[in-house]
Design a protein around this motif. Structure first.
Motif, PDB file in Angstrom:
ATOM      1  N   ARG A   1       0.858  -1.190   0.000  1.00  0.00           N
ATOM      2  CA  ARG A   1       0.000   0.000   0.000  1.00  0.00           C
ATOM      3  C   ARG A   1       0.896   1.243   0.000  1.00  0.00           C
ATOM      4  O   ARG A   1       1.030   1.918   1.025  1.00  0.00           O
ATOM      5  N   PRO A   2       1.504   1.558  -1.137  1.00  0.00           N
ATOM      6  CA  PRO A   2       2.506   2.633  -1.182  1.00  0.00           C
ATOM      7  C   PRO A   2       1.963   4.004  -0.786  1.00  0.00           C
ATOM      8  O   PRO A   2       2.655   4.774  -0.118  1.00  0.00           O
ATOM      9  N   PHE A   3       0.729   4.307  -1.176  1.00  0.00           N
ATOM     10  CA  PHE A   3       0.171   5.615  -0.833  1.00  0.00           C
ATOM     11  C   PHE A   3       0.028   5.765   0.680  1.00  0.00           C
ATOM     12  O   PHE A   3       0.404   6.792   1.258  1.00  0.00           O
ATOM     13  N   ARG A   4      -0.490   4.743   1.332  1.00  0.00           N
ATOM     14  CA  ARG A   4      -0.626   4.785   2.788  1.00  0.00           C
ATOM     15  C   ARG A   4       0.739   4.850   3.461  1.00  0.00           C
ATOM     16  O   ARG A   4       0.915   5.546   4.474  1.00  0.00           O
ATOM     17  N   THR A   5       1.688   4.134   2.903  1.00  0.00           N
ATOM     18  CA  THR A   5       3.036   4.155   3.462  1.00  0.00           C
ATOM     19  C   THR A   5       3.638   5.553   3.399  1.00  0.00           C
ATOM     20  O   THR A   5       4.274   6.016   4.354  1.00  0.00           O
ATOM     21  N   VAL A   6       3.433   6.231   2.284  1.00  0.00           N
ATOM     22  CA  VAL A   6       3.954   7.593   2.125  1.00  0.00           C
ATOM     23  C   VAL A   6       3.350   8.521   3.176  1.00  0.00           C
ATOM     24  O   VAL A   6       4.061   9.287   3.843  1.00  0.00           O
ATOM     25  N   LEU A   7       2.033   8.468   3.338  1.00  0.00           N
ATOM     26  CA  LEU A   7       1.375   9.363   4.293  1.00  0.00           C
ATOM     27  C   LEU A   7       1.729   9.017   5.738  1.00  0.00           C
ATOM     28  O   LEU A   7       1.837   9.913   6.587  1.00  0.00           O
ATOM     29  N   ARG A   8       1.918   7.742   6.018  1.00  0.00           N
ATOM     30  CA  ARG A   8       2.181   7.321   7.388  1.00  0.00           C
ATOM     31  C   ARG A   8       3.637   7.525   7.796  1.00  0.00           C
ATOM     32  O   ARG A   8       3.928   7.972   8.910  1.00  0.00           O
ATOM     33  N   GLU A   9       4.565   7.217   6.880  1.00  0.00           N
ATOM     34  CA  GLU A   9       5.982   7.226   7.239  1.00  0.00           C
ATOM     35  C   GLU A   9       6.759   8.441   6.734  1.00  0.00           C
ATOM     36  O   GLU A   9       7.850   8.718   7.234  1.00  0.00           O
ATOM     37  N   TYR A  10       6.211   9.159   5.749  1.00  0.00           N
ATOM     38  CA  TYR A  10       6.962  10.276   5.161  1.00  0.00           C
ATOM     39  C   TYR A  10       6.141  11.565   5.054  1.00  0.00           C
ATOM     40  O   TYR A  10       6.250  12.289   4.062  1.00  0.00           O
ATOM     41  N   PRO A  11       5.328  11.909   6.051  1.00  0.00           N
ATOM     42  CA  PRO A  11       4.516  13.132   5.947  1.00  0.00           C
ATOM     43  C   PRO A  11       5.359  14.402   5.900  1.00  0.00           C
ATOM     44  O   PRO A  11       5.015  15.365   5.197  1.00  0.00           O
ATOM     45  N   THR A  12       6.460  14.413   6.644  1.00  0.00           N
ATOM     46  CA  THR A  12       7.337  15.590   6.639  1.00  0.00           C
ATOM     47  C   THR A  12       7.940  15.815   5.264  1.00  0.00           C
ATOM     48  O   THR A  12       8.029  16.951   4.774  1.00  0.00           O
ATOM     49  N   GLN A  13       8.339  14.717   4.609  1.00  0.00           N
ATOM     50  CA  GLN A  13       8.909  14.823   3.266  1.00  0.00           C
ATOM     51  C   GLN A  13       7.877  15.356   2.266  1.00  0.00           C
ATOM     52  O   GLN A  13       8.216  16.149   1.382  1.00  0.00           O
ATOM     53  N   VAL A  14       6.635  14.924   2.410  1.00  0.00           N
ATOM     54  CA  VAL A  14       5.579  15.391   1.509  1.00  0.00           C
ATOM     55  C   VAL A  14       5.369  16.898   1.663  1.00  0.00           C
ATOM     56  O   VAL A  14       5.317  17.642   0.679  1.00  0.00           O
ATOM     57  N   VAL A  15       5.250  17.359   2.896  1.00  0.00           N
ATOM     58  CA  VAL A  15       5.048  18.788   3.143  1.00  0.00           C
ATOM     59  C   VAL A  15       6.243  19.600   2.648  1.00  0.00           C
ATOM     60  O   VAL A  15       6.078  20.659   2.007  1.00  0.00           O
TER      61      VAL A  15
END
Length: 433
Positions: free
Chosen positions: A231-245
């Protein structure tokens, strides 16, 4: 000796093959972005046919509203296409997105005007723009992901090459505009000339499709097949929120400045500031060409100097000069060609580095999804609404230099976050990070 020669030849062939793959992946993006950006290039003509109004600024606002709608579907497209790309591979996304984008672009060129079919004209235009936005959402993210995974040791240069080719696609769009403006009367251009540009874009998409059929999966993705994120999308939001922002904020300046150059400036300079249309079109082409050379130079420099440093310096210059630059434009106190050259040179600092910064934020297992989410969130926030913000600001306040203020604000956001960006990412070690 013979074995060494064979090994050397094989290694050289492998390297050449990788660079060929990078070029094919990047060129496809240039043809596809043409399909999307050509709408903004001909916003003035589209507004007259689909949104008739006695006030040209009001009609232009309506046309830019449809431009913004094209970005509404991008988050969904980024989520779905990014997840599919991380779970099943990058190649399939390349192929499907091209065919869908090409069909939607031709569709826009064939939609009858408001006078012919009434309200169905803008409705069909909205549908085509939503399709374009959905499938373009995965295109740039897929290209960046693909090339940095194919040649990770030259990540700064190859990711910059993607943006170089993307910029070239915009240049093709503006060259088509220049050709049509030079060869057709304003009346014919407004009635059917702009449609030629859209239909031509569909044929470019087919060319891109045939170019990409020979592509295989990227090397890094093939090597991690057994470790694909479920579940790559969930993984991104759960583990890399700072990177996204951080990624969204750092690309604010890219989205705003490019939207002004590619989409807003032609109509703004000719329709609002009353610069000659032919001079505006020529200047825009020169500006985009200069930016293309500038950005690939800064992408190469990113292998010697930290791309973060280059990005911060570019953001600082934009913050410091944008307001005064637009005041000069309003007063007609600047040579228009030199103005576009300046835009191109400074724009190269941020355009040549931001794709590397985004790729560096996420690991291979979720890189496609991470870049897709970040890029498409940034485009919704800063690109889709930029034409609406600046045109409404001018319309409501009467302050013609409003775009310069907005650009300075976006630059400040990127600069502030850029100073903190070193605390994120760091997986791509090939450049001077």
């Amino acid at each position: 000796m013979a074995s060494a020669e064979v090994a050397l030849h094989t290694g050289g062939t492998r390297v050449a093959s990788k660079w060929k793959t990078v070029i094919l992946a990047s060129l496809g993006g240039s043809l596809e972005i043409y399909d999307f950006i050509i709408y903004g290039v001909f916003a003035k003509e589209i507004s007259a046919l689909f949104f008739p109004s006695a006030d040209p600024v009001v009609a232009l606002i309506s046309a830019f509203g449809i431009f913004a709608i094209g970005y509404v579907s991008r988050p969904l497209g980024g989520i779905l296409l990014g997840s599919l790309g991380d779970r099943h591979g990058r190649r399939a996304i390349f192929i499907v997105s091209l065919l869908a984008m090409s069909g939607a672009t031709v569709g826009i060129g064939l939609i009858p005007s408001y006078a012919a079919i009434g309200i169905w004209a803008p409705i069909l235009l909205i549908i085509m723009r939503l399709i374009q936005g959905f499938f373009l959402a995965g295109e740039l993210a897929c290209s960046i992901t693909y090339v940095v995974e194919e040649i990770p040791k030259r990540a700064s240069l190859v990711s910059g090459m993607v943006i170089f080719c993307l910029n070239s696609g915009v240049l093709v769009a503006t060259l088509v505009s220049l050709t049509l403006h030079a060869s057709m009367s304003p009346t014919d251009l407004g009635i059917y000339g702009w449609r030629i540009a859209f239909i031509f874009g569909g044929f470019l998409g087919l060319i891109s499709y045939f170019l990409r059929r020979s592509l295989e999966e990227s090397s890094e993705y093939r090597n991690m097949r057994g470790h694909v994120a479920k579940r790559p999308f969930r993984t991104v939001l759960r583990e890399y929120p700072t990177q996204v922002v951080a990624g969204i904020a750092s690309t604010a300046i890219v989205n705003v400045s490019n939207t002004l150059l590619f989409v807003v400036l032609p109509s703004y300079l000719s329709g609002v500031l009353r610069y000659p249309g032919a001079q505006v079109s020529l200047g825009q082409n020169i500006g985009i060409a200069v930016m293309s050379v500038s950005l690939i130079a800064f992408a190469w420099l990113g292998s010697k100097v930290s791309p973060r440093t280059i990005h911060r310096l570019g953001s600082l210059v934009i913050v410091a000069t944008s307001f005064f630059f637009y005041q000069k434009l309003v007063a007609h106190d600047i040579n228009l060609i030199l103005a576009f050259v300046w835009i191109g040179l400074i724009g190269g600092t941020i355009n040549g580095t931001y794709s590397f910064l985004l790729a560096d934020l996420f690991p291979t297992s979720v890189r496609f999804s991470g870049i897709a989410v970040t890029l498409n969130a940034a485009t919704v926030i800063f690109t889709g609404i930029t034409p609406l913000i600046v045109t409404n600001a001018i319309h409501l306040s009467g302050y013609l230099a409003a775009p310069g203020l907005y650009l300075s604000c976006a630059g400040a956001i990127s600069l502030i976050v850029g100073l903190l960006l070193g605390k994120c990412g760091g997986e791509l070690k090939s450049s001077a990070t």
